[in-house]
Design an enzyme around this catalytic site. Sequence first.
Site, PDB file in Angstrom:
ATOM      1  N   ASP A  10       0.853  -1.202   0.000  1.00  0.00           N
ATOM      2  CA  ASP A  10       0.000   0.000   0.000  1.00  0.00           C
ATOM      3  C   ASP A  10       0.881   1.242   0.000  1.00  0.00           C
ATOM      4  O   ASP A  10       1.665   1.444   0.934  1.00  0.00           O
ATOM      5  CB  ASP A  10      -0.899  -0.038   1.244  1.00  0.00           C
ATOM      6  CG  ASP A  10      -1.638   1.278   1.445  1.00  0.00           C
ATOM      7  OD1 ASP A  10      -2.028   1.562   2.595  1.00  0.00           O
ATOM      8  OD2 ASP A  10      -1.790   2.026   0.459  1.00  0.00           O
ATOM      9  N   ASN A  57      -0.319   4.512  -0.311  1.00  0.00           N
ATOM     10  CA  ASN A  57      -0.942   5.785   0.117  1.00  0.00           C
ATOM     11  C   ASN A  57      -1.661   5.679   1.458  1.00  0.00           C
ATOM     12  O   ASN A  57      -2.501   6.508   1.782  1.00  0.00           O
ATOM     13  CB  ASN A  57      -1.915   6.278  -0.977  1.00  0.00           C
ATOM     14  CG  ASN A  57      -3.080   5.306  -1.162  1.00  0.00           C
ATOM     15  OD1 ASN A  57      -3.028   4.174  -0.664  1.00  0.00           O
ATOM     16  ND2 ASN A  57      -4.103   5.724  -1.859  1.00  0.00           N
ATOM     17  N   ASP A  94      -1.833  -1.270  -3.799  1.00  0.00           N
ATOM     18  CA  ASP A  94      -2.128  -0.506  -5.026  1.00  0.00           C
ATOM     19  C   ASP A  94      -0.978  -0.626  -6.034  1.00  0.00           C
ATOM     20  O   ASP A  94       0.069  -1.214  -5.734  1.00  0.00           O
ATOM     21  CB  ASP A  94      -2.389   0.963  -4.680  1.00  0.00           C
ATOM     22  CG  ASP A  94      -1.338   1.507  -3.723  1.00  0.00           C
ATOM     23  OD1 ASP A  94      -1.699   1.985  -2.629  1.00  0.00           O
ATOM     24  OD2 ASP A  94      -0.134   1.404  -4.046  1.00  0.00           O
ATOM     25  N   ASP A 136      -5.012 -10.644 -15.649  1.00  0.00           N
ATOM     26  CA  ASP A 136      -6.015 -11.647 -15.292  1.00  0.00           C
ATOM     27  C   ASP A 136      -7.272 -11.351 -16.114  1.00  0.00           C
ATOM     28  O   ASP A 136      -7.872 -10.280 -15.966  1.00  0.00           O
ATOM     29  CB  ASP A 136      -6.322 -11.563 -13.787  1.00  0.00           C
ATOM     30  CG  ASP A 136      -6.835 -12.896 -13.238  1.00  0.00           C
ATOM     31  OD1 ASP A 136      -6.418 -13.276 -12.123  1.00  0.00           O
ATOM     32  OD2 ASP A 136      -7.637 -13.546 -13.930  1.00  0.00           O
ATOM     33  N   ASP A 157      -9.515 -16.587 -16.208  1.00  0.00           N
ATOM     34  CA  ASP A 157     -10.343 -17.012 -15.079  1.00  0.00           C
ATOM     35  C   ASP A 157     -11.433 -17.993 -15.517  1.00  0.00           C
ATOM     36  O   ASP A 157     -12.182 -17.704 -16.454  1.00  0.00           O
ATOM     37  CB  ASP A 157     -11.005 -15.749 -14.495  1.00  0.00           C
ATOM     38  CG  ASP A 157     -11.647 -15.990 -13.160  1.00  0.00           C
ATOM     39  OD1 ASP A 157     -10.912 -16.321 -12.222  1.00  0.00           O
ATOM     40  OD2 ASP A 157     -12.877 -15.864 -13.063  1.00  0.00           O
ATOM     41  N   GLU A 180      -7.362 -21.023 -16.338  1.00  0.00           N
ATOM     42  CA  GLU A 180      -7.752 -21.655 -15.068  1.00  0.00           C
ATOM     43  C   GLU A 180      -8.890 -22.591 -15.399  1.00  0.00           C
ATOM     44  O   GLU A 180      -9.956 -22.142 -15.871  1.00  0.00           O
ATOM     45  CB  GLU A 180      -8.191 -20.612 -14.038  1.00  0.00           C
ATOM     46  CG  GLU A 180      -8.481 -21.261 -12.694  1.00  0.00           C
ATOM     47  CD  GLU A 180      -9.431 -20.469 -11.821  1.00  0.00           C
ATOM     48  OE1 GLU A 180     -10.239 -19.693 -12.356  1.00  0.00           O
ATOM     49  OE2 GLU A 180      -9.366 -20.616 -10.587  1.00  0.00           O
ATOM     50  N   HIS A 209      -4.146 -17.161  -4.932  1.00  0.00           N
ATOM     51  CA  HIS A 209      -4.999 -16.311  -4.086  1.00  0.00           C
ATOM     52  C   HIS A 209      -6.270 -17.014  -3.636  1.00  0.00           C
ATOM     53  O   HIS A 209      -7.039 -16.463  -2.833  1.00  0.00           O
ATOM     54  CB  HIS A 209      -5.355 -15.039  -4.865  1.00  0.00           C
ATOM     55  CG  HIS A 209      -6.194 -15.340  -6.064  1.00  0.00           C
ATOM     56  ND1 HIS A 209      -5.688 -16.003  -7.176  1.00  0.00           N
ATOM     57  CD2 HIS A 209      -7.496 -15.138  -6.305  1.00  0.00           C
ATOM     58  CE1 HIS A 209      -6.660 -16.162  -8.054  1.00  0.00           C
ATOM     59  NE2 HIS A 209      -7.770 -15.650  -7.553  1.00  0.00           N
ATOM     60  N   ASP A 210      -6.497 -18.226  -4.193  1.00  0.00           N
ATOM     61  CA  ASP A 210      -7.709 -18.981  -3.820  1.00  0.00           C
ATOM     62  C   ASP A 210      -7.408 -20.147  -2.899  1.00  0.00           C
ATOM     63  O   ASP A 210      -8.346 -20.823  -2.453  1.00  0.00           O
ATOM     64  CB  ASP A 210      -8.366 -19.607  -5.065  1.00  0.00           C
ATOM     65  CG  ASP A 210      -8.974 -18.590  -5.987  1.00  0.00           C
ATOM     66  OD1 ASP A 210      -9.003 -18.853  -7.203  1.00  0.00           O
ATOM     67  OD2 ASP A 210      -9.418 -17.536  -5.493  1.00  0.00           O
TER      68      ASP A 210
HETATM   69  O1  TEU Z   1     -11.569 -19.186  -9.273  1.00  0.00           O
HETATM   70  C1  TEU Z   1     -12.457 -20.232  -9.617  1.00  0.00           C
HETATM   71  C2  TEU Z   1     -12.936 -20.870  -8.357  1.00  0.00           C
HETATM   72  O2  TEU Z   1     -13.884 -21.582  -8.300  1.00  0.00           O
HETATM   73  C3  TEU Z   1     -12.134 -20.531  -7.179  1.00  0.00           C
HETATM   74  O3  TEU Z   1     -12.941 -20.019  -6.239  1.00  0.00           O
HETATM   75  C4  TEU Z   1     -11.315 -21.746  -6.767  1.00  0.00           C
HETATM   76  O4  TEU Z   1     -11.143 -22.585  -7.820  1.00  0.00           O
HETATM   77  C5  TEU Z   1     -11.981 -22.436  -5.611  1.00  0.00           C
HETATM   78  O5  TEU Z   1     -11.638 -21.633  -4.520  1.00  0.00           O
HETATM   79  C6  TEU Z   1     -11.511 -23.849  -5.416  1.00  0.00           C
HETATM   80  O6  TEU Z   1     -12.053 -24.304  -4.203  1.00  0.00           O
HETATM   81  C7  TEU Z   1     -11.590 -18.014 -10.066  1.00  0.00           C
HETATM   82  C8  TEU Z   1     -10.774 -16.956  -9.323  1.00  0.00           C
HETATM   83  O7  TEU Z   1      -9.435 -17.440  -9.145  1.00  0.00           O
HETATM   84  C9  TEU Z   1     -11.438 -16.707  -7.991  1.00  0.00           C
HETATM   85  O8  TEU Z   1     -10.663 -15.815  -7.183  1.00  0.00           O
HETATM   86  C10 TEU Z   1     -12.802 -16.096  -8.264  1.00  0.00           C
HETATM   87  O9  TEU Z   1     -13.488 -15.952  -7.036  1.00  0.00           O
HETATM   88  C11 TEU Z   1     -13.630 -16.997  -9.190  1.00  0.00           C
HETATM   89  O10 TEU Z   1     -12.913 -17.543 -10.282  1.00  0.00           O
HETATM   90  C12 TEU Z   1     -14.747 -16.178  -9.805  1.00  0.00           C
HETATM   91  O11 TEU Z   1     -14.176 -15.232 -10.676  1.00  0.00           O
HETATM   92 CA    CA Z   2      -3.454   2.006  -1.193  1.00  0.00          CA
END
Ligand code: TEU
Ligand code: CA
Length: 562
Positions: free
Chosen positions: A22, A24, A30, A99, A207, A262, A336-337
């Site tokens: 971050d 700011n 950001d 993405d 995605d 993905e 991130h998931d």
């Molecule tokens: O992810 C697809 C999805 O179903 C994810 O939530 C992940 O595969 C799941 O957590 C498995 O248990 C993509 C993106 O990476 C995710 O961040 C988004 O929430 C989702 O699509 C919708 O765009």
């Molecule tokens: Ca910020």
Amino acid sequence: MEEKKWWQKSVVYQIYPRSYSDSNGDGIGDLKGITARLPYIAELGADVIWLSPVYASPNDDNGYDISDYRAIMPEFGTMEDFDELLKRAHELGLKIMMDLVVNHTSDEHNWFKEAKKSKDNPYRDYYIWRDPRPGMKGGEPGAEPNNWGSCFGGSVWKYDETTGQYFMHLFSPRQPDLNWDNPKVRDEVFDMMTWWLKKGVDGFRMDVISLISKPAGLPDGVPGETGYASWADCATGPHLHEYLREMNDRVLSKFDVITVGECPGVSMEEARNYANLEGSELNMIFQFDHMGCDYADGVGRYGLTVMNLQNLKEAMNKWETGLEGYAWNSLYWNNHDQPRCVSRFGNDSKEYRELSAKMLGTCLHLMKGTPYVYQGEEIGMTNCPWNSLDEINDIESSNNVRQNIEKGIIRKEDALEVMRRQSRDNARTPMQWDDSENAGFTTGKPWLRINPDYVTVNAKDAVAREDSVYNYYKKLIALRKKSDLIVYGKFELLYPDSKEVFAYTRTLDDKKLFVACNFTDHDVDIAVPDECKNGSLLIGNYPDGNASGKLRPYEAVAISLD
Ligand code: TEU
Ligand code: CA
């Protein structure tokens, strides 16, 4: 030998912008914050940065709900900030992979605002609308057009009173699915992709691209083992490959780009088409088989999951051997998931955190495929010890845990432990830069709790300490750059029945690499194959190497006959 491509030798570093840096003081990461950290990423040795979405979004799903594909989310900065990030990255030899979220938009996208005005609006068919089930009144339970379940809980259908129809949303009700069967939608998407590529971006992570072609008639499905009917009933629909080839013909083939799809719900056999070596579709895909290795039977992800090494080995082996000669593979432990790999597959105790993080890095980076490093993985960041469900921001884990309690699949008293093991927020706690307040992530109030272990687990310490996970990952990444054996060597699993060790060989011509990783906290006997006995230690996570024929706790060794 496959035709060599630059992205086969590349290592990709994924950034979740909200949680990276971050600049700011508003507590939200950001673009300027990312730009300031580019030298750190270049120093690690990554070649490509995958930026999770930075487009305009109401953040119902933290940017995976896009309201304008050609504008930057104000919280992240301006288009000028993006242009500066892209310029600086290229100056440092880093490519930027955007993405691409085009299975759905935000419900605040102009297309959807128009579509929901009336049935004959020109944008109506940009989305998927259906009448209530015959003989039923819209909005009544059971009147939904089919029985598919959303990945975020509940039905995939939301009733719109204004026009008396339902619209489909495989994810949140604020993420209406685009109708890819409408050529106008494909035109819009391909134009937008070209617009970004002409700006100079270097590729796309796509995605849930496996879900964009829905089966004709949208028939009722049998909820898949994940409980997400939409995955089981929607993946690789009737026109999927036709649309990816059209995308390739009209856009991707005109640029030298890296692409990764993905692909929930896609089998290894099917992946041979998505990521075929002829290059008619995508370069590679993210598979999910190994992400289910710790699921409890019948519960899926949001239960008291338990690591099972044999499941992990079986999944990785299937993809490593099954794509050989047909398609290129991606390699990842987390993103991130997903939960943090050192907590999920390793051991995040004080004694074994760094050792097991290096072991996991060795195991993944010496396999065949393009490796992905998720922000913080390179310093061994761990799952967060959440104190309460109120701390959780993530729409997916919140909705699914609540739904699993209502269905009696998990007990209410287990909900917090389930979150500690599986919430997507484990990956979204702010990047830990140093041991100052808020881990150096922000001078303001962080948007999500910071993992309390930042005092010892942080980038400043890691970069400075020779034996850190960061400097070990740096060595692993450097090895890949100078070794065709690591990039192109054929993978072969060893000791498939071992519940403790993941071992394999890589072979290219007369060169051979033996890799053995102990996934347990005790010594295990492991025989180095005869043909590798007089090899040399290429890399190992114990300071004194290994010549003992056994592996110590979380020990990884790579012995080379190169
Ligand atoms: O992810 C697809 C999805 O179903 C994810 O939530 C992940 O595969 C799941 O957590 C498995 O248990 C993509 C993106 O990476 C995710 O961040 C988004 O929430 C989702 O699509 C919708 O765009
Ligand atoms: Ca910020």
